[in-house]
Scaffold this motif. Structure first.
Motif, PDB file in Angstrom:
ATOM      1  N   ALA A   1     -11.347  28.929 -42.414  1.00  0.00           N
ATOM      2  CA  ALA A   1      -9.900  28.738 -42.546  1.00  0.00           C
ATOM      3  C   ALA A   1      -9.610  27.848 -43.747  1.00  0.00           C
ATOM      4  O   ALA A   1      -8.688  28.121 -44.528  1.00  0.00           O
ATOM      5  N   LYS A   2     -10.385  26.815 -43.896  1.00  0.00           N
ATOM      6  CA  LYS A   2     -10.229  25.910 -45.045  1.00  0.00           C
ATOM      7  C   LYS A   2     -10.437  26.691 -46.349  1.00  0.00           C
ATOM      8  O   LYS A   2      -9.669  26.549 -47.298  1.00  0.00           O
ATOM      9  N   TYR A   3     -11.461  27.535 -46.387  1.00  0.00           N
ATOM     10  CA  TYR A   3     -11.712  28.369 -47.555  1.00  0.00           C
ATOM     11  C   TYR A   3     -10.500  29.255 -47.853  1.00  0.00           C
ATOM     12  O   TYR A   3     -10.074  29.378 -49.001  1.00  0.00           O
ATOM     13  N   PHE A   4      -9.949  29.885 -46.803  1.00  0.00           N
ATOM     14  CA  PHE A   4      -8.802  30.771 -46.972  1.00  0.00           C
ATOM     15  C   PHE A   4      -7.640  30.040 -47.644  1.00  0.00           C
ATOM     16  O   PHE A   4      -7.094  30.518 -48.639  1.00  0.00           O
ATOM     17  N   TYR A   5      -7.259  28.892 -47.114  1.00  0.00           N
ATOM     18  CA  TYR A   5      -6.090  28.187 -47.637  1.00  0.00           C
ATOM     19  C   TYR A   5      -6.349  27.536 -48.993  1.00  0.00           C
ATOM     20  O   TYR A   5      -5.450  27.464 -49.826  1.00  0.00           O
ATOM     21  N   GLU A   6      -7.568  27.108 -49.246  1.00  0.00           N
ATOM     22  CA  GLU A   6      -7.889  26.525 -50.546  1.00  0.00           C
ATOM     23  C   GLU A   6      -7.948  27.583 -51.648  1.00  0.00           C
ATOM     24  O   GLU A   6      -7.759  27.279 -52.816  1.00  0.00           O
TER      25      GLU A   6
ATOM     26  N   GLN B   1      -6.515  39.205 -55.534  1.00  0.00           N
ATOM     27  CA  GLN B   1      -7.535  40.197 -55.204  1.00  0.00           C
ATOM     28  C   GLN B   1      -7.175  41.085 -54.007  1.00  0.00           C
ATOM     29  O   GLN B   1      -7.573  42.248 -53.964  1.00  0.00           O
ATOM     30  N   TYR B   2      -6.459  40.509 -53.022  1.00  0.00           N
ATOM     31  CA  TYR B   2      -6.175  41.224 -51.775  1.00  0.00           C
ATOM     32  C   TYR B   2      -4.690  41.144 -51.402  1.00  0.00           C
ATOM     33  O   TYR B   2      -4.346  40.712 -50.320  1.00  0.00           O
ATOM     34  N   PRO B   3      -3.798  41.564 -52.304  1.00  0.00           N
ATOM     35  CA  PRO B   3      -2.369  41.441 -52.008  1.00  0.00           C
ATOM     36  C   PRO B   3      -1.944  42.284 -50.811  1.00  0.00           C
ATOM     37  O   PRO B   3      -2.307  43.460 -50.714  1.00  0.00           O
ATOM     38  N   ASP B   4      -1.215  41.634 -49.898  1.00  0.00           N
ATOM     39  CA  ASP B   4      -0.688  42.305 -48.699  1.00  0.00           C
ATOM     40  C   ASP B   4      -1.765  43.032 -47.897  1.00  0.00           C
ATOM     41  O   ASP B   4      -1.558  44.139 -47.403  1.00  0.00           O
ATOM     42  N   LYS B   5      -2.922  42.396 -47.770  1.00  0.00           N
ATOM     43  CA  LYS B   5      -4.020  42.930 -46.968  1.00  0.00           C
ATOM     44  C   LYS B   5      -4.534  41.844 -46.027  1.00  0.00           C
ATOM     45  O   LYS B   5      -4.346  40.659 -46.255  1.00  0.00           O
ATOM     46  N   TYR B   6      -5.191  42.290 -44.976  1.00  0.00           N
ATOM     47  CA  TYR B   6      -5.910  41.379 -44.094  1.00  0.00           C
ATOM     48  C   TYR B   6      -7.291  41.154 -44.692  1.00  0.00           C
ATOM     49  O   TYR B   6      -7.890  42.086 -45.246  1.00  0.00           O
TER      50      TYR B   6
ATOM     51  N   ASN C   1      -7.141  36.805 -41.511  1.00  0.00           N
ATOM     52  CA  ASN C   1      -5.748  36.437 -41.755  1.00  0.00           C
ATOM     53  C   ASN C   1      -5.147  37.389 -42.784  1.00  0.00           C
ATOM     54  O   ASN C   1      -5.860  38.060 -43.525  1.00  0.00           O
ATOM     55  N   PHE C   2      -3.825  37.421 -42.828  1.00  0.00           N
ATOM     56  CA  PHE C   2      -3.084  38.277 -43.753  1.00  0.00           C
ATOM     57  C   PHE C   2      -2.805  37.520 -45.042  1.00  0.00           C
ATOM     58  O   PHE C   2      -2.373  36.369 -45.014  1.00  0.00           O
ATOM     59  N   VAL C   3      -3.060  38.173 -46.169  1.00  0.00           N
ATOM     60  CA  VAL C   3      -2.794  37.582 -47.479  1.00  0.00           C
ATOM     61  C   VAL C   3      -1.448  38.125 -47.947  1.00  0.00           C
ATOM     62  O   VAL C   3      -1.351  39.232 -48.455  1.00  0.00           O
ATOM     63  N   ASP C   4      -0.422  37.341 -47.747  1.00  0.00           N
ATOM     64  CA  ASP C   4       0.946  37.757 -48.071  1.00  0.00           C
ATOM     65  C   ASP C   4       1.206  37.508 -49.553  1.00  0.00           C
ATOM     66  O   ASP C   4       1.174  36.367 -50.016  1.00  0.00           O
ATOM     67  N   LEU C   5       1.452  38.584 -50.293  1.00  0.00           N
ATOM     68  CA  LEU C   5       1.702  38.454 -51.727  1.00  0.00           C
ATOM     69  C   LEU C   5       2.976  37.665 -51.997  1.00  0.00           C
ATOM     70  O   LEU C   5       3.051  36.878 -52.924  1.00  0.00           O
ATOM     71  N   HIS C   6       3.975  37.852 -51.170  1.00  0.00           N
ATOM     72  CA  HIS C   6       5.254  37.158 -51.322  1.00  0.00           C
ATOM     73  C   HIS C   6       5.548  36.388 -50.040  1.00  0.00           C
ATOM     74  O   HIS C   6       6.266  36.881 -49.167  1.00  0.00           O
ATOM     75  N   PRO C   7       4.983  35.187 -49.914  1.00  0.00           N
ATOM     76  CA  PRO C   7       5.199  34.432 -48.674  1.00  0.00           C
ATOM     77  C   PRO C   7       6.669  34.073 -48.482  1.00  0.00           C
ATOM     78  O   PRO C   7       7.408  33.881 -49.439  1.00  0.00           O
ATOM     79  N   VAL C   8       7.064  34.013 -47.242  1.00  0.00           N
ATOM     80  CA  VAL C   8       8.440  33.679 -46.894  1.00  0.00           C
ATOM     81  C   VAL C   8       8.559  32.172 -46.729  1.00  0.00           C
ATOM     82  O   VAL C   8       7.732  31.540 -46.090  1.00  0.00           O
ATOM     83  N   SER C   9       9.562  31.601 -47.331  1.00  0.00           N
ATOM     84  CA  SER C   9       9.836  30.177 -47.144  1.00  0.00           C
ATOM     85  C   SER C   9      11.025  30.049 -46.214  1.00  0.00           C
ATOM     86  O   SER C   9      12.033  30.733 -46.377  1.00  0.00           O
ATOM     87  N   TRP C  10      10.903  29.189 -45.246  1.00  0.00           N
ATOM     88  CA  TRP C  10      11.973  28.975 -44.284  1.00  0.00           C
ATOM     89  C   TRP C  10      12.623  27.636 -44.549  1.00  0.00           C
ATOM     90  O   TRP C  10      11.953  26.640 -44.781  1.00  0.00           O
TER      91      TRP C  10
END
Length: 110
Positions: free
Chosen positions: A39-44, A52-57, A94-103
């Motif tokens: 998980a740390k690797y994913f977020y870092e 490399q993986y837009p909009d993919k798991y 986890n899903f790699v969201d190309l355009h993350p949503v900000s709330w």
């Protein structure tokens, strides 16, 4: 802080009364430690993963992307076929969201 929740499932041939006492504590610790590192690797590495993986798991194991796909169910099936159910339960997916949503949250008083 990253919170990771693990769900232990029954597999074919296992007793229905299975509980945490049946699971070796060191095995649980190993799975949690590995998933936390993945998980740390994913977020870092999220920015490079977005390229490399837009909009993919992505499935990450030992700090490496081992599989990816647009469909979560198909990705899981592919991983189960290749690695087996027990191994898949320890992968970070986890899903790699190309355009993350900000709330933007705001409190309003009446």
């Amino acid at each position: 802080m990253i919170l990771i929740v693990h769900k232990f499932r029954l597999f074919k041939g296992e007793k229905k009364e299975r509980n945490m006492d049946d699971i070796q504590k060191r095995d649980v610790r190993t799975i949690l430690d590995a998933s936390t590192e993945d998980a740390k690797y994913f977020y870092e590495n999220l920015e490079s993963l977005r390229q490399q993986y837009p909009d993919k798991y992505v499935a990450i194991h030992d700090g490496e992307v081992i599989a990816s796909g647009k469909n979560y169910s198909k990705l899981l099936q592919r991983l189960r076929t290749q690695y087996g159910q027990r191994a898949v339960s320890s992968f970070f997916i986890n899903f790699v969201d190309l355009h993350p949503v900000s709330w933007i949250l705001s409190a309003m008083s009446a």
